[in-house]
Design an enzyme around this catalytic site. Structure first.
Site, short mmCIF file in Angstrom:
data_model
loop_
_atom_site.label_atom_id
_atom_site.label_comp_id
_atom_site.label_asym_id
_atom_site.label_seq_id
_atom_site.Cartn_x
_atom_site.Cartn_y
_atom_site.Cartn_z
N GLY A 82 45.43 49.68 46.42
CA GLY A 82 46.04 49.35 45.13
C GLY A 82 45.67 50.21 43.95
O GLY A 82 46.44 50.36 43.01
N ASP B 14 41.24 39.54 40.63
CA ASP B 14 41.96 38.27 40.64
C ASP B 14 40.92 37.13 40.71
O ASP B 14 40.43 36.68 39.68
CB ASP B 14 42.92 38.29 41.84
CG ASP B 14 43.77 37.05 41.97
OD1 ASP B 14 43.91 36.31 40.99
OD2 ASP B 14 44.31 36.81 43.07
N ASP C 179 42.42 47.98 41.13
CA ASP C 179 43.73 47.72 40.53
C ASP C 179 43.71 46.42 39.74
O ASP C 179 44.17 46.34 38.62
CB ASP C 179 44.83 47.69 41.61
CG ASP C 179 44.53 46.75 42.77
OD1 ASP C 179 43.43 46.19 42.85
OD2 ASP C 179 45.43 46.56 43.62
N VAL D 40 51.82 40.04 40.16
CA VAL D 40 52.43 41.23 39.56
C VAL D 40 52.59 42.34 40.60
O VAL D 40 51.85 42.38 41.58
CB VAL D 40 51.59 41.76 38.37
CG1 VAL D 40 51.66 40.82 37.18
CG2 VAL D 40 50.13 42.00 38.75
N LYS E 152 42.73 38.83 35.81
CA LYS E 152 43.37 37.52 35.61
C LYS E 152 42.24 36.54 35.32
O LYS E 152 41.74 35.89 36.24
CB LYS E 152 44.08 37.08 36.89
CG LYS E 152 45.33 37.86 37.25
CD LYS E 152 45.94 37.27 38.52
CE LYS E 152 47.15 38.03 38.98
NZ LYS E 152 47.62 37.61 40.33
P1 IMP Z 1 40.30 39.23 44.48
O1 IMP Z 1 39.38 39.49 45.63
O2 IMP Z 1 40.81 37.80 44.47
O3 IMP Z 1 39.72 39.61 43.14
O4 IMP Z 1 41.62 40.04 44.73
C1 IMP Z 1 41.65 41.38 44.63
C2 IMP Z 1 42.79 41.99 45.40
O5 IMP Z 1 43.90 41.11 45.63
C3 IMP Z 1 43.36 43.11 44.56
O6 IMP Z 1 42.63 44.29 44.77
C4 IMP Z 1 44.79 43.17 45.03
O7 IMP Z 1 44.88 44.01 46.16
C5 IMP Z 1 45.13 41.76 45.42
N1 IMP Z 1 45.87 41.08 44.33
C6 IMP Z 1 45.43 40.07 43.55
N2 IMP Z 1 46.36 39.68 42.65
C7 IMP Z 1 47.44 40.48 42.87
C8 IMP Z 1 48.75 40.58 42.24
O8 IMP Z 1 49.12 39.85 41.29
N3 IMP Z 1 49.58 41.53 42.73
C9 IMP Z 1 49.23 42.36 43.76
N4 IMP Z 1 48.02 42.31 44.36
C10 IMP Z 1 47.14 41.37 43.92
MG MG Z 2 43.12 45.99 45.96
#
Ligand code: IMP
Ligand code: MG
Length: 186
Positions: free
Chosen positions: A49, A107, A104, A157, A135
């Site tokens: 990403g 989340d 990228d 997104v 987020k």
């Molecule tokens: P986390 O481990 O929950 O922080 O998620 C991180 C990963 O989830 C990011 O590096 C993205 O690859 C994916 N991700 C989270 N939210 C989105 C979104 O809204 N669109 C696309 N990919 C997302």
């Molecule tokens: Mg990612």
């Protein structure tokens, strides 16, 4: 509406246009260049990403600096956290280096929460995080990015490197999932 995008049958609408994104990424690059001048930082882009953000950012950090990329594999396993992350392809030594992770989007923060301890094992001189998006209302771990492009609401997104099931990474603008029309039946 004009400017909307359909990806896998879902409708997305522009959230940030490329001109606005470019402006923000340039600002971040300038901040980083000032802070890291003379420190020869090493950026680590997390694939897939971050590749577009990493490229745009890195091109504008006009000091001596290195960049490398890794791919993270995550397992939903039986560990206590239920989530284990291993990196693939990190060949550079990070010992005593100033490291900047490029993501990228943060989340829930699960990915970085699992991965940062692995980086710390290499004993870098410093460790900071640059992320295109956060987020804040979705965050589940105490992960704080040092350089943030934009804070967004907790909605899906696509674009500027981010995908929906593999598609949409090549959109120049960033798009947000449109709300379902409430009350509408099939
Ligand atoms: P986390 O481990 O929950 O922080 O998620 C991180 C990963 O989830 C990011 O590096 C993205 O690859 C994916 N991700 C989270 N939210 C989105 C979104 O809204 N669109 C696309 N990919 C997302
Ligand atoms: Mg990612």
């Amino acid at each position: 509406m004009i400017g909307d995008q359909i990806v896998h049958n879902k409708e997305f609408t522009p959230l940030f246009f490329k001109t606005e994104i470019d402006k923000r990424v340039s600002q971040l690059a300038r901040e980083i260049a000032v802070e890291y001048d003379g420190k020869k930082p090493i950026f680590i882009g997390i694939l897939n990403g971050s590749f577009i953000f990493a490229s745009d950012l890195f091109k504008q950090v006009n000091i001596e600096a290195e960049i490398t990329f890794i791919k993270l594999l995550s397992y939903k396993g039986t560990s206590s956290s239920g989530h284990v992350v291993r990196s693939l392809g990190l060949e550079e030594s990070l010992f005593n280096r100033h490291v900047i992770i490029i993501e990228d989007i943060i989340d829930t923060g699960t990915t970085l929460h699992s991965f940062l301890p692995e980086i710390m094992e290499h004993q870098p001189a410093s460790l900071k995080i640059a992320t295109f998006l956060t987020k804040p209302s979705a965050l589940k771990y105490d992960i704080k990015a040092d350089y943030v492009g934009f804070e967004i609401e907790d909605k899906f997104v696509v674009g500027y490197g981010l995908d929906y099931d593999g598609l949409g990474r090549n959109f120049n603008n960033l798009y947000i999932l449109k709300d379902d029309d409430s009350g509408q039946t099939e």
